[in-house]
Design a protein around this motif. Structure first.
Motif, PDB file in Angstrom:
ATOM      1  N   ALA A  28       0.726  -1.490   0.238  1.00 59.98           N
ATOM      2  CA  ALA A  28       0.256  -0.221  -0.017  1.00 59.98           C
ATOM      3  C   ALA A  28       0.506   1.182   0.023  1.00 59.98           C
ATOM      4  O   ALA A  28       0.919   2.700  -0.637  1.00 59.98           O
ATOM      5  CB  ALA A  28      -0.897  -0.238   1.176  1.00 59.98           C
ATOM      6  N   VAL A  35       2.425   7.130  -1.003  1.00 58.81           N
ATOM      7  CA  VAL A  35       1.042   6.611  -0.892  1.00 58.81           C
ATOM      8  C   VAL A  35      -0.358   6.592  -1.230  1.00 58.81           C
ATOM      9  O   VAL A  35      -1.048   6.009  -2.613  1.00 58.81           O
ATOM     10  CB  VAL A  35       0.583   6.303   0.418  1.00 58.81           C
ATOM     11  N   TRP A  36      -0.614   8.037  -2.291  1.00 57.80           N
ATOM     12  CA  TRP A  36      -1.783   8.080  -2.504  1.00 57.80           C
ATOM     13  C   TRP A  36      -1.417   8.173  -4.028  1.00 57.80           C
ATOM     14  O   TRP A  36      -2.271   8.588  -4.790  1.00 57.80           O
ATOM     15  CB  TRP A  36      -1.816  10.047  -2.211  1.00 57.80           C
ATOM     16  N   GLU A  37      -0.630   8.307  -4.653  1.00 58.66           N
ATOM     17  CA  GLU A  37       0.084   7.991  -6.032  1.00 58.66           C
ATOM     18  C   GLU A  37      -0.684   6.015  -6.304  1.00 58.66           C
ATOM     19  O   GLU A  37      -0.359   5.817  -7.152  1.00 58.66           O
ATOM     20  CB  GLU A  37       0.750   8.126  -6.414  1.00 58.66           C
ATOM     21  N   THR A  96      -3.738   1.607  -4.735  1.00 59.40           N
ATOM     22  CA  THR A  96      -3.753  -0.093  -4.310  1.00 59.40           C
ATOM     23  C   THR A  96      -4.348   0.256  -2.399  1.00 59.40           C
ATOM     24  O   THR A  96      -4.070   0.370  -1.688  1.00 59.40           O
ATOM     25  CB  THR A  96      -2.613  -0.433  -4.100  1.00 59.40           C
ATOM     26  N   PRO A  97      -6.065   0.584  -2.880  1.00 53.57           N
ATOM     27  CA  PRO A  97      -6.750   0.624  -1.707  1.00 53.57           C
ATOM     28  C   PRO A  97      -6.570  -0.204  -0.624  1.00 53.57           C
ATOM     29  O   PRO A  97      -7.101  -1.444  -0.785  1.00 53.57           O
ATOM     30  CB  PRO A  97      -8.498   1.320  -2.086  1.00 53.57           C
ATOM     31  N   LEU A  98      -6.390  -0.119   0.871  1.00 53.90           N
ATOM     32  CA  LEU A  98      -6.626  -0.984   1.872  1.00 53.90           C
ATOM     33  C   LEU A  98      -7.661  -1.047   2.757  1.00 53.90           C
ATOM     34  O   LEU A  98      -8.861   0.297   3.025  1.00 53.90           O
ATOM     35  CB  LEU A  98      -5.279  -0.729   2.899  1.00 53.90           C
ATOM     36  N   TRP A 139      -8.830  -1.234   5.930  1.00 53.74           N
ATOM     37  CA  TRP A 139      -8.415  -1.561   7.574  1.00 53.74           C
ATOM     38  C   TRP A 139      -8.958  -2.553   8.128  1.00 53.74           C
ATOM     39  O   TRP A 139     -10.012  -2.691   8.539  1.00 53.74           O
ATOM     40  CB  TRP A 139      -8.150  -0.193   7.821  1.00 53.74           C
ATOM     41  N   ALA A 167     -11.246   2.316   9.671  1.00 59.42           N
ATOM     42  CA  ALA A 167     -10.377   3.596   9.208  1.00 59.42           C
ATOM     43  C   ALA A 167     -11.854   4.560   8.964  1.00 59.42           C
ATOM     44  O   ALA A 167     -11.813   5.044   7.635  1.00 59.42           O
ATOM     45  CB  ALA A 167      -9.890   3.849   9.126  1.00 59.42           C
ATOM     46  N   SER A 175     -13.543   1.917  -0.820  1.00 56.36           N
ATOM     47  CA  SER A 175     -11.776   1.330  -1.761  1.00 56.36           C
ATOM     48  C   SER A 175     -12.755   0.428  -3.418  1.00 56.36           C
ATOM     49  O   SER A 175     -11.811   1.313  -3.916  1.00 56.36           O
ATOM     50  CB  SER A 175     -11.468  -0.242  -1.024  1.00 56.36           C
ATOM     51  N   LEU A 209     -12.939   2.427  -6.172  1.00 57.57           N
ATOM     52  CA  LEU A 209     -12.639   3.372  -7.420  1.00 57.57           C
ATOM     53  C   LEU A 209     -11.221   2.360  -8.241  1.00 57.57           C
ATOM     54  O   LEU A 209     -11.100   2.627  -8.985  1.00 57.57           O
ATOM     55  CB  LEU A 209     -11.065   3.647  -6.178  1.00 57.57           C
ATOM     56  N   LEU A 245      -6.521   7.315  10.490  1.00 57.72           N
ATOM     57  CA  LEU A 245      -7.365   8.010   9.206  1.00 57.72           C
ATOM     58  C   LEU A 245      -7.188   8.623   8.330  1.00 57.72           C
ATOM     59  O   LEU A 245      -7.016   8.774   7.089  1.00 57.72           O
ATOM     60  CB  LEU A 245      -8.195   9.253  10.515  1.00 57.72           C
ATOM     61  N   GLN A 252      -4.997   8.981   2.674  1.00 58.51           N
ATOM     62  CA  GLN A 252      -3.778   9.032   1.608  1.00 58.51           C
ATOM     63  C   GLN A 252      -4.097   8.004   0.884  1.00 58.51           C
ATOM     64  O   GLN A 252      -3.926   7.869  -0.215  1.00 58.51           O
ATOM     65  CB  GLN A 252      -2.818   9.305   2.395  1.00 58.51           C
ATOM     66  N   ASN A 253      -4.296   6.616   1.665  1.00 62.59           N
ATOM     67  CA  ASN A 253      -4.474   4.943   0.825  1.00 62.59           C
ATOM     68  C   ASN A 253      -5.692   5.604   0.067  1.00 62.59           C
ATOM     69  O   ASN A 253      -5.292   4.916  -1.650  1.00 62.59           O
ATOM     70  CB  ASN A 253      -5.013   4.558   1.147  1.00 62.59           C
ATOM     71  N   GLY A 259      -6.320   8.051  -1.712  1.00 55.54           N
ATOM     72  CA  GLY A 259      -5.570   9.144  -3.149  1.00 55.54           C
ATOM     73  C   GLY A 259      -5.424  10.557  -2.545  1.00 55.54           C
ATOM     74  O   GLY A 259      -5.487  11.635  -3.466  1.00 55.54           O
TER      75      GLY A 259
END
Lengths: 372, 273
Positions: A52, A74-76, A79-81, A83, A87, A149, A152, B166, B171-172, B174
């Protein structure tokens, strides 16, 4: 599989002197359901976090659909997670949670509303769209986390013990839904868990990790029936282990000379006479009798205790040399056996049911471990 | 109440004790409020009558109005800077793990424990050296030092209720780090930021010692009051005291209401989940 969809190549991560993950390599094909399993601290979550981008790998590469992603922030990563504690954003409604990722990608208001509603519909939570996520049940929150998730449309979905917060009944229900969802969408799932039942019932392939290393990779059946190492055998559970030396007979059959006698092997194991080896026998493959001479591979034991487990009973046995064996019997068979604790019994099994383990310390270093 | 939960000391004693404490705390203040409306020149309990003439006198007193202007300016700017610094420090402590974190935290919370006379004198010496002593800027700088720790404490309390995952989760999905901060951390912290602003405003508005040392001829309200007192005992003192007290009390009460309503809300939310 000439061109793996998601490729993890030699990933390694240490924290100071503690090695969290070492030499993790795995090729995952598109739409495959992979479960990574192991005891706590084995590195399974660290591996997922490296995927991730929440941790940076010290060494190794990650490639997704032909593009190297391990150096992206991370933000690019796309690969959504999902949790472990989900979260979810507590001060947002269900719909706002689901729209969040689309909003961050600059999707227009009407478009992201349409796509969010679409996923709320698919996961059966449309009725709660305007509700604050704090006012949902565990199962509903789980669905919001998935929708957030999946909206996306990722190529791969990462899941970190996603069912651990649910009660047992709900977890089993969600398990079925997850599997169905994954089949329908054809998205690659990488699923971290410490639950045998989750990993074995959901995954196409299971990765067993121990102390930062891969112990074995294979289909659930493969791991269950043919554990490759002592660790895997013990981790999967319900397996008796015997150690000894290989001896060869004149007619080409092989035997394992244990401290409690000689047992026949049904293997061309590549080991030479005199080599030490471990033999694993599943509890449900061991028969217990009061009289000797019932079958092959017979070892005299003392019946130590009976453990009631519903339709089946686990018998704990001890050999003359003090070795423990476990046999699993149907309730009915136990009645026929009619043996009290402390009495002498005989444990036997078919040679084909014994599995020789690799004797090397860390057998499955990932690269050679593609089965199924 | 079930009998086993009853305390050995009867409830009446608790209430009486509490009443004595509050009487001792607020009686002097209430007497100031009372005398501010007295028609007499000197405070005494057999008042000849009520009057608002002292209020009229204060509100036309050029020096006092200047002091009030100074106080509002200093407190406003101090509150802005102290809140920003306090939130940043609290966020850094919440979000990151670094070497010497506890030492940095202790150092950041230290200034209010230094005796004000020593702090004031040290500030004066330092400000003279860099040539800003005697200006309102000097008072602001000094007040930020003692007010920022309060802002930090308030923000830390609020941030402690926010799951650290959170922001990473955002960020995860995007969000760039700045978007995650603005979309997740700031909305959650807003009540604490507002409360921190009000409390630091009150801290600066009431502070006398440092303002006296570093302000020079630029008097704030507390300094002006004390200066007046040295010359004469004037009933306008009661008026100013009442007004200052009202301002401070209002600020602190609003801050408390904001903080308590938010944490109460968060708690009830967790209960339903």
């Amino acid at each position: 599989m000439t061109n793996p969809h998601l490729k993890l190549d030699g990933l390694a991560k240490s924290y100071g002197r503690f090695t969290a993950v070492e030499g993790f390599s795995l090729d995952i094909s598109e739409g495959e359901f992979i479960a990574i399993m192991g005891p706590s601290g084995c590195g399974k979550t660290t591996t997922l976090r490296m995927l991730a981008g929440l941790e940076t790998a010290d060494r190794g590469q990650i490639t997704l659909a032909g593009k190297r992603i391990d150096q992206l922030p991370v933000w690019e990563r796309e690969t959504p997670l999902v949790w472990q504690n989900l979260a979810l954003f507590p001060f947002m409604t269900v719909r706002e949670n689901v729209e969040f990722g689309l909003q961050m990608r600059g999707v227009s208001r009407t478009e992201r509303r349409r796509r969010a509603d679409d996923w709320l519909e698919k996961l059966g939570i449309s009725a709660y769209a305007e509700r604050n996520v704090a006012r949902l049940s565990g199962g509903q929150r789980q669905r919001v986390a998935l929708a957030r998730s999946l909206v996306l449309e990722p190529k791969v979905l990462l899941l970190d013990e996603p069912l651990s917060a649910l009660d047992a009944h709900m977890a089993i229900k969600m398990q079925g839904e997850l599997k169905k969802l994954q089949r329908e969408l054809g998205i690659t799932f990488v699923y971290v868990t410490h639950s045998h039942s989750e990993a074995f019932s959901l995954a196409d392939r299971v990765v067993i990790m121990n102390a930062g290393r891969v112990e074995q990779i294979g289909s659930p059946q493969d791991i269950f029936l043919r554990p490759r190492s002592k660790f895997v055998a013990q981790f999967v559970g319900g397996i008796s282990l015997l150690d000894g030396r290989i001896t060869g007979a004149a007619d080409g059959k092989r035997f394992l000379e244990t401290r409690d006698g000689k047992v026949r092997l049904d293997h061309d194991c590549g080991l030479a006479d005199g080599d030490t080896a471990d033999l694993a026998v599943r509890a449900d493959r061991i028969s217990v009798t009061v009289e000797p001479g019932w079958g092959e591979n017979e070892i005299a034991c003392t019946l130590v205790s009976e453990e009631f487990a519903g339709a089946v009973v686990n018998l704990h046995l001890e050999t003359a040399s003090g070795h423990s064996l476990v046999a699993q019997l149907q309730q009915r068979d136990l009645e026929q056996l009619n043996a009290a604790c402390g009495t002498r019994v005989f444990a036997s099994w078919h040679p084909g049911d014994g599995v020789l383990l690799d004797s090397a310390q860390h057998p499955g270093h990932g690269t050679r471990a593609r089965a199924a | 109440m079930p009998p086993h939960l009853k305390h050995a000391i009867p409830k009446a004693f608790w209430i009486a004790g509490l009443a004595v404490v509050f009487l001792l705390l607020y009686a002097p203040i209430l007497s100031a409020v009372l005398f501010s409306f007295s028609a007499d020149r000197f405070p005494s309990l057999n008042m000849s009558g009520f009057s608002t003439k002292w209020y009229a006198q204060v509100l036309t007193d050029r020096a006092m109005l200047d002091a009030l202007g100074n106080s509002l300016t200093v407190a406003g700017i101090t509150a802005l800077i102290a809140t920003e610094l306090g939130f940043s420090a609290a966020y850094a402590d919440y979000r990151f793990r670094f070497f010497g974190q506890r030492a940095v935290l202790a150092l950041a919370l230290l200034p209010p424990t230094v005796p004000l006379v020593i702090l004031g004198l040290a500030m004066l010496a330092f400000f003279s050296r860099i040539g800003i002593a005697g200006s309102l800027a000097a008072v602001v700088a000094a007040h930020v030092v003692i007010a920022a720790p309060f802002a930090m404490a308030v923000c830390r309390l609020r941030l402690a209720q926010l799951d650290a995952a959170l922001e990473i989760a955002a960020q995860n999905l995007g969000a760039r780090p700045l978007s995650a901060l603005f979309r997740i951390v700031l909305p959650h912290s807003l009540p604490a930021i507002l409360a921190a602003f009000l409390i630091t405003f009150a801290v600066s508005f009431d502070e006398y010692v440092i303002a006296w040392f570093t302000g020079g001829l630029n008097q704030t309200i507390p300094v002006a009051v004390l200066t007046t007192l040295q010359g004469q005992v004037d009933p306008t003192i009661h008026v100013i005291g009442t007004m200052s007290f009202s301002v401070t009390l209002t600020l602190v009460l609003i801050a408390l209401a904001v903080v308590l309503s938010q944490s109460g809300g968060a708690m009830s939310k967790e209960k339903t989940s």
